[in-house]
Design a protein around this motif. Structure first.
Motif, PDB file in Angstrom:
ATOM      1  N   ALA A   1       0.841  -1.199   0.000  1.00 43.18           N
ATOM      2  CA  ALA A   1       0.000   0.000   0.000  1.00 43.18           C
ATOM      3  C   ALA A   1       0.877   1.251   0.000  1.00 43.18           C
ATOM      4  N   GLY A   2       1.971   1.192   0.740  1.00 43.91           N
ATOM      5  CA  GLY A   2       2.885   2.327   0.783  1.00 43.91           C
ATOM      6  C   GLY A   2       3.487   2.613  -0.584  1.00 43.91           C
ATOM      7  N   PHE A   3       3.990   1.569  -1.231  1.00 46.35           N
ATOM      8  CA  PHE A   3       4.542   1.761  -2.570  1.00 46.35           C
ATOM      9  C   PHE A   3       3.480   2.299  -3.523  1.00 46.35           C
ATOM     10  N   ALA A   4       2.274   1.764  -3.433  1.00 47.06           N
ATOM     11  CA  ALA A   4       1.203   2.217  -4.327  1.00 47.06           C
ATOM     12  C   ALA A   4       0.924   3.703  -4.133  1.00 47.06           C
ATOM     13  N   MET A   5       0.866   4.144  -2.867  1.00 48.50           N
ATOM     14  CA  MET A   5       0.572   5.551  -2.612  1.00 48.50           C
ATOM     15  C   MET A   5       1.741   6.443  -3.040  1.00 48.50           C
ATOM     16  N   VAL A   6       2.970   6.025  -2.750  1.00 44.48           N
ATOM     17  CA  VAL A   6       4.129   6.829  -3.142  1.00 44.48           C
ATOM     18  C   VAL A   6       4.197   6.950  -4.660  1.00 44.48           C
ATOM     19  N   GLU A   7       4.059   5.835  -5.339  1.00 45.62           N
ATOM     20  CA  GLU A   7       4.210   5.862  -6.794  1.00 45.62           C
ATOM     21  C   GLU A   7       3.058   6.613  -7.453  1.00 45.62           C
ATOM     22  N   ALA A   8       1.842   6.389  -6.977  1.00 47.53           N
ATOM     23  CA  ALA A   8       0.705   7.119  -7.549  1.00 47.53           C
ATOM     24  C   ALA A   8       0.814   8.605  -7.225  1.00 47.53           C
ATOM     25  N   GLY A   9       1.147   8.911  -5.976  1.00 48.83           N
ATOM     26  CA  GLY A   9       1.212  10.307  -5.557  1.00 48.83           C
ATOM     27  C   GLY A   9       2.279  11.100  -6.275  1.00 48.83           C
ATOM     28  N   PHE A  10       3.399  10.444  -6.578  1.00 42.85           N
ATOM     29  CA  PHE A  10       4.533  11.135  -7.199  1.00 42.85           C
ATOM     30  C   PHE A  10       4.424  11.209  -8.717  1.00 42.85           C
ATOM     31  N   THR A  11       3.370  10.660  -9.297  1.00 41.16           N
ATOM     32  CA  THR A  11       3.195  10.746 -10.746  1.00 41.16           C
ATOM     33  C   THR A  11       1.880  11.456 -11.065  1.00 41.16           C
TER      34      THR A  11
END
Lengths: 462, 462, 462
Positions: free
Chosen positions: A68-78
């Motif tokens: 979930a953390g990776f998903a939020m970081v990657e989605a948020g940063f793109t």
């Protein structure tokens, strides 16, 4: 065992012990016990084993949550127009990885081996259908913990290849990573944890990577590097003059939430790698936390000096940099050593992001190569300096550092080399990148037929 | 200890015990044991200690995650143009706090003391580089648990001072709070948990604050009050006629997520304060949950009556109000007592928010003073009424209530007094508030050179 | 017990054990122990009980966190103009449910019973004010675990009835569900876990539902079905020609986050249902994870084939489908059986969503009936096929399957029947649905006087 009835019986047994059974027979029985039965060391061992299982499972749940953390970081940063695509990739690499690692990967990584280069047993956990004795159940706890690790390595790649990779191609290489590339390298360094024994463990001074700065993070980071190179930059990332242009993420709040979730998950990742419930896990939690904190501060200060502002994405990546770096040495450095390792990682990640972006001109939307590849390398080498027993700074000489260099070098050759082959292979067969039209419109519409934020006014040309 | 090898050896040992070692020697050994070795109480104690460490670490992880909860609540309840700034503050107060508490705060709070007013040992945990015996490792678990508490106190302040505070000034006072203000007060009430012993613990009827309604929450809340007063209200908060104007938060979904995360974290905060894995933690989890639930319902009903609608931000603050209030008495009240404490807290928080906003005209964007200061005070006093042994309602007389008043009063004097001095000092030196232009434009651009929601159409004049 | 003093004493005791007590008396005492005291099985049992409490509480915390997951999924999958309303419903059903289950529900579900149809003791946990012995404390841990389960059943309903239900009516039926409908059915299948014993447990071949595919999920799902039928579809959902129109969710990122949170929570839901810290929980965690992963993949592939794209909301619902289905059989199927169960659930959820939407023309905004009702049914029946002891595929004959059909049928009759009565009753008294004007404008303004995303440009006519 294995039926609801048994669960009930166990619980009834417990309740009896707890003194809720008021039936006269039970009372009589209790009173009948005059000399309590003595306990043996085997009872103690069973209990400690149970505690280890509870702790290892809880740690595995925390590591799972890193998805979930990776998903939020990657989605948020793109960008918003690619959010659904990124979420689907994160969801699918974990799902596919869970199955692939169970079927193939676990056996390659932890199966019996004579060469020390690959395991050859324990596929599908030996098809063991169901284990009701403790001896048969520990492997499942161990499998769970290793599955969430394997999925972490796979998911790192998606960040560097975000916003332009074909979804179907992503699914294909995701299988390869969790089924083959990650586990085979893993067997070199960690096979001995189960019934294998890898060549990096058998060096005269064994290669040390307690929780995976190299095994998980650098391997993921170098695969990400290969992917970003083969794909090429996103449209508009580099101007006609070759100057990089900032492509801003669409949701820093979710990016920050993702980093907090990852920080939480790392308390499973590092302390959980003891797979033992005892004092060492608390010690590791402290070194892990201090390195993360130091990484955040160092990255913020470094960005402030270089860019002129306390940049949020750099600071957030500083947390991850510190966490990735402390992963290898977490069990065997002092708290002040952990702070030092985190400080260096925090500075390093800022410099590396700028170097890759401006000098190498490789487009890594979330900084995955810098965070996982470069800081994973640094963390692995830091064992050679800061390990309280074998580190250079503590009178341990150079042999540990040499082993660390060998292991880190092997990871780069293996992961970057196979990654280049894999991604070039996919590019020349099924294709690796979406069409220009689809990339501009956003992958959410093209690949998934939907948008992430229905009803919101969004400028997709950003 | 401390090397991967040892980790491997430990695991191999375990695997042997689990019956996976099929080497003939191992089998022979196993068969050789005819009379199993008896276990001693020392073995039992080691196991219970290990269980305590596992539980205390897991609880610390949950409390750590409250940082994400605070970040989401504070960001969600304020405007989009200041979201990055708020996230950075939350990230940095935890990061700076972790280092500062390790270096200075822990020693001030839990170090040896003769006066009962401040500890003077255990800085940097005595520079102990590495502990491999259990005796040397418990302090690290304890440090971890106390670190996440200290960071909670620090982060409370950021909510009340949101949307107008200079980032660099924030970093400065954040250090002071986690290094000095919080730990010194903490030593008064909790120093005896380690090797100190504070004056509030040595009252004839000792001051009781099981998990920190006063030590953590009121201290944070009164610091927040001082900060909000010194800063003054946000531009546009009060009209020319002095009437307050609602400044709506930009993301209630994230605000609600934050509250759920905080609720989860509180299951570490309160039950974890046992630092012992036994039945008491389950009991405390029940009182904690009932108070939170009661707080939510009471706040919703109170808001419905007063404002005319079941307001979401009031209801969410009602959860936090119940949680803050039950923090002091959680271990020693009945479940129905917990519900009563939560109901009162839920009503109180609505009234307090309206009173501070409309009568005192102090601008506290997220209601931090009401939630943490006022409800922390209420929770502390509630011990004097509801404690099953010493409370007024259970025949315990007034002495407990008197001690609670003394402790809560000391917290107000200390935290509000030092807070005023600190914030006034900063205002007259480096400055506490951003420029008017920056405040209107949003702190994200001014302080961090970026925006939180790139690509979205946002009206920043809101 | 119950005071801070005692907490301190306990901790001091611990510290003594840990070797920190350097007082001469303590040293003398320690040295005096020449032959260590032997341990008894009673000590071992106490420790295992403590471990069970720690694990059961941690599991309960994870299940609690599913509330956040449901809130994010339901808010993310619906429109921005109704987000506050959905969050408030999720907050309130848990809050009200926690109190109602403590006061009434627990006693109905787990109280003593002669009929096997309803419990009649243990309301308010027998008004037991405070228990300081272990025997008195286990019920609180058990209450906590059962409370979070009850709240899960209640919250399922809100998804199917989203975007058009009156808030006050929601509060009313939420009380009925957690206080009566859920616990009475629960007593039939699980009462024997405490001091009751239900008729489904007393079938010749007992009905098996290890963690609640039927007890929690189908019951919630059939209630949701009744609610969606009585309410009717949202305005604009079906065109004049009766064709369904897609009403897109406003935030897929939060929807995905919610699914990851639910997946995490399920590691408490299923493995925690052992209420015992031993190897079985690790085994269950593996079957749970594999079914979820298989469900995601199967749903994605099924959607890809039928709709033509790898749809994100279908894939996310595939995760939940796999999780719901594995909930009943998780403890007693092989890992490959778990994969098979997940694959079928993933296919089923896609077909069911399309069938309900297009053929039955029932408007279920988040697919709650398909996920929880239909896949809960499938999971319950799957026990009859895949159970390693009694399943048809393992030579167990048809008797298990028959019992599963009886239990699942009873759940449908009970939950759907009472649900229809309840919702029709509310519709004809206080009203169940908001006005047309309020529905078009969004429930956030009408019901709560606020909007979720202040400052953002949103098209509310979507």
């Amino acid at each position: 065992m294995g039926t609801k009835k048994v669960g009930k019986m166990m619980l009834m047994g417990l309740l009896l012990l707890f003194g809720f059974a008021v039936a006269p027979e039970a009372m009589a029985q209790t009173k009948g016990i005059e000399a309590p039965a003595p306990a043996t060391m085997a009872d103690i061992e069973t209990l400690q084993n149970n505690l280890n299982i509870v702790w290892t499972c809880v740690a595995a749940f925390l590591v799972f949550f890193m998805q979930a953390g990776f998903a939020m970081v990657e989605a948020g940063f793109t960008r918003a127009k690619n959010a659904v695509n990124i979420l689907m990739k994160n969801l699918m690499d974990f799902s596919i990885g869970s199955i692939a690692f169970f079927v193939v990967g676990f056996g390659l990584m932890f199966g019996a081996t004579t060469s020390g280069f690959v395991g050859t047993s324990d596929f599908l956990l030996g098809l063991s259908p169901y284990g009701d004795s403790f001896g048969e159940q520990w492997p499942f706890t161990f499998l769970l913990f290793q599955t969430v690790f394997a999925a972490t390595a796979a998911t790192i790649v998606s960040g560097a290849m975000a916003e332009r990779t074909k979804f179907s191609s992503y699914l294909v290489y995701s299988v390869f990573i969790s089924a083959f590339i990650y586990p085979i390298f893993g067997s070199w360094a960690w096979g001995g944890l189960y019934n294998g024994g890898g060549w990096l463990e058998n060096l005269e001074t064994p290669f040390l990577d307690f929780a995976g700065s190299t095994v998980v993070h650098s391997v993921g980071g170098w695969l990400a590097l290969a992917g970003a190179i083969v794909l090429g930059p996103r449209i508009g990332k580099y101007g006609p003059d070759g100057k990089p242009r900032a492509i801003l993420g669409h949701n820093m709040t979710l990016g920050a939430l993702g980093v907090f979730i990852l920080w939480l998950g790392w308390f499973g990742f590092n302390p959980g790698s003891t797979t033992t419930g005892d004092g060492l896990m608390g010690y590791i939690a402290v070194t892990t936390n201090l390195a993360a904190a130091a990484g955040a501060i160092a990255a913020m200060v470094t960005a402030w000096v270089i860019i002129g502002k306390p940049d949020a994405s750099m600071s957030l990546n500083g947390v991850l940099a510190g966490l990735v770096a402390i992963t290898a040495p977490c069990d065997a450095v002092s708290p002040s050593g952990a702070i030092a390792i985190g400080v260096i990682a925090g500075m390093l990640v800022v410099l590396s992001v700028l170097f890759i972006d401006r000098v190498l001109k490789i487009d890594d939307p979330v900084g995955a190569v810098s965070v996982h590849g470069v800081c994973g390398l640094w963390g692995t080498l830091s064992v050679g300096f800061f390990n309280l027993e074998s580190g250079l700074f503590y009178g341990g000489g150079l042999s540990q550092l040499m082993s660390q260099i060998i292991g880190a070098g092997a990871a780069f050759v293996w992961a970057f080399g196979l990654g280049m082959a894999l991604f070039l292979g996919i590019r020349h067969t099924m294709g690796l990148r979406v069409t220009e039209k689809e990339e501009i419109q956003g992958l959410d519409i093209g690949e998934h037929g939907m948008e992430a934020y229905s009803g919101f006014q969004i400028f997709t040309n950003q």
